[in-house]
Design an enzyme around this catalytic site. Structure first.
Site, PDB file in Angstrom:
ATOM      1  N   THR A  66       6.450  -5.670   6.582  1.00  0.00           N
ATOM      2  CA  THR A  66       5.777  -5.954   5.326  1.00  0.00           C
ATOM      3  C   THR A  66       6.230  -5.048   4.392  1.00  0.00           C
ATOM      4  OG1 THR A  66       3.530  -6.781   4.473  1.00  0.00           O
ATOM      5  CG2 THR A  66       3.643  -4.547   5.676  1.00  0.00           C
ATOM      6  N   ASN A  67       5.461  -4.974   3.172  1.00  0.00           N
ATOM      7  CA  ASN A  67       5.840  -4.171   2.204  1.00  0.00           C
ATOM      8  C   ASN A  67       4.475  -3.740   1.293  1.00  0.00           C
ATOM      9  OD1 ASN A  67       5.140  -6.259  -0.016  1.00  0.00           O
ATOM     10  ND2 ASN A  67       6.563  -7.184   0.903  1.00  0.00           N
ATOM     11  N   ARG A  68       4.786  -3.116   0.283  1.00  0.00           N
ATOM     12  CA  ARG A  68       3.566  -2.349  -0.462  1.00  0.00           C
ATOM     13  C   ARG A  68       2.750  -3.263  -1.156  1.00  0.00           C
ATOM     14  NH1 ARG A  68       4.188   2.884   0.692  1.00  0.00           N
ATOM     15  NH2 ARG A  68       6.241   3.718   1.257  1.00  0.00           N
ATOM     16  N   SER A  69       2.841  -4.488  -1.129  1.00  0.00           N
ATOM     17  CA  SER A  69       2.113  -5.273  -2.313  1.00  0.00           C
ATOM     18  C   SER A  69       0.903  -5.360  -1.727  1.00  0.00           C
ATOM     19  CB  SER A  69       3.105  -6.796  -2.411  1.00  0.00           C
ATOM     20  OG  SER A  69       1.968  -7.470  -3.116  1.00  0.00           O
ATOM     21  N   ALA A 101       5.510 -10.666  -3.074  1.00  0.00           N
ATOM     22  CA  ALA A 101       6.607  -9.896  -2.646  1.00  0.00           C
ATOM     23  C   ALA A 101       7.000 -10.426  -1.345  1.00  0.00           C
ATOM     24  CB  ALA A 101       6.228  -8.279  -2.606  1.00  0.00           C
TER      25      ALA A 101
END
Ligand code: PMT
Length: 401
Positions: A209-212, A275
């Site tokens: 996943t990512n930091r959104s 994102a």
């Protein structure tokens, strides 16, 4: 919606009448001027003195009240009001409203009204479900009256059912929303927003996943609802839903693609603030992956995800399409490229290498790129304030179309 507005609060006779004193207080806290009209039955539950003390205005209970300054109080009150609330609304007052009966002060104000009316029915579940009450509610809806649905829960009679008056803050929030849906710049428009980072499984317990955080997308959804739009928020984030916004939970990019494309034909504005992971694991493992016994490294094959914004850009007919660009260098060059390549109408570019900008923060700073328009820089501010600015620009493009 209620600051500096004149509001007539009609209280009809039910156990829930006590909540309307709190409701009057909430309206006043919003900066509204409140005058109260009570039915005779309501005065059996709460005394007019309570409302007089709260609002600093005399309470009208009688059509021919000798103490009232106006000879025709019901008409002058109806003329004075920007909005009229009926909280709680009994089956009896709903029936009078639907039939156009004015035989006391409360029903006569309602008959003389020419500004929006919001009613919050509260009664026993059997009275609420009675075909006559349902018929009356249908008539009132057709007459443009805003109805705040009663809640399910324990009723005064000691059993559960639909008919309980929602809490005063909920009534206020829903009334605010429904009034905006009649009068806001985006009234009648459908807006779909995506938010949060996508989640791509590696095995049953791990994912990419990512930091959104979803904060930017949620702020945009709230700003669109404030302008009166019918808003759907497609999100992987678990932040609390903004009032009146329909939530569609998703995880992977392919879930998000399906949710966006399914709604796109019937959408006026689509905003891709999510994102999206550009890649996913080619073959996620069915079972939890184990460490290699020989301590060798691990290689995971990734395949490219669909580009959702570009897909919507290809399918676009009348929709206004907004994308984001999260960059750490050459912000405007990359953003301009994305605007054109993905066939968006607006690109919101954020330089996420800067402090307090982008992923996870409560603030953001962006540059707006639109076709055939000059760049516009929106300064560092809270994500909600920024979302309101962005939504104003979008409203200017789609209003009246
Ligand atoms: O969620 P927050 O913590 O509040 O943070 C906000 C944010 C930084 C996530 C937000 O402001 C933002 O910039 N969102 C877009 C992030 C991103 O994926 O940017 P991108 O430059 O990689 O993608 C460009 C556009 O294409 C985006 O609209 C993206 O949603 C879309 N895209 C990208 C890849 C893909 N496969 N499909 C897409 O639709």
């Amino acid at each position: 919606m209620f600051t500096d507005k004149n509001i007539v609060l009609i209280v009809s006779g039910g156990v829930a009448a006590y909540k309307s004193a709190i409701f009057a207080r909430l309206l006043m806290k919003q900066g509204a001027n409140v005058k109260v009209v009570m039915t005779q039955a309501a005065t059996e539950f709460v005394t007019p003195k309570t409302f007089e003390a709260l609002t600093q205005h005399p309470v009208v209970t009688d059509l021919f009240d000798a103490h009232n300054e106006s000879m025709i109080a019901h008409v002058s009150l109806a003329d004075w009001a920007d909005y009229i609330f009926v909280v709680p609304a009994t089956a009896n007052i709903l029936a009078k409203m639907a039939a156009g009966i004015g035989d006391d002060a409360a029903s006569s104000v309602l008959l003389a009204r020419h500004t929006p009316v919001i009613v919050a029915p509260a009664m026993n579940v059997n009275m609420y479900e009675n075909p006559a009450t349902q018929r009356n509610l249908k008539t009132l809806r057709e007459d443009g009256v805003i109805i705040i649905e009663p809640a399910e829960g324990m009723l005064a009679e000691g059993y559960a059912g639909k008919g309980r008056l929602p809490e005063p803050d909920e009534i206020l929030a829903l009334a605010d929303l429904k009034l905006r849906q009649q009068t806001g710049r985006l009234a009648g428009k459908k807006v779909v927003v995506s938010a949060g980072g996508t989640v791509e499984p590696i095995d049953p317990v791990r994912f990419i996943t990512n930091r959104s955080s979803g904060k930017m997308g949620y702020a945009l959804a709230q700003a669109a609802a404030e302008q009166g739009a019918d808003v759907t928020l497609v999100s992987s984030s678990e932040l609390p839903a903004p009032v009146g916004v329909t939530m569609v939970p998703v995880q992977s990019a392919r879930d998000l693609l399906a949710a966006m494309t399914e709604r796109f034909d019937d959408t006026d504005v689509a905003i891709m603030a999510a994102a999206v992971s550009d890649y996913r694991v080619a073959t996620p493992a069915d079972q939890k992956m184990k460490k290699n016994a020989d301590h060798a490294g691990l290689t995971i094959d990734l395949v490219e995800n669909p580009d959702i914004l570009a897909t919507l850009g290809q399918q676009k007919t009348t929709q206004y399409l907004v994308g984001f660009a999260a960059e750490t260098q050459d912000l405007l060059t990359y953003a301009q490229n994305k605007l054109e390549k993905k066939n968006a109408d607006m690109l919101v570019a954020n330089d996420v290498s800067k402090a307090q900008v982008g992923f996870g923060h409560d603030t953001n700073e962006v540059t707006l790129l639109q076709r055939n328009a000059a760049l516009e820089k929106l300064p560092l501010q809270s994500k909600l304030a920024l979302a309101r600015d962005i939504m104003n620009r979008i409203a200017s493009q789609v209003e009246g179309k």
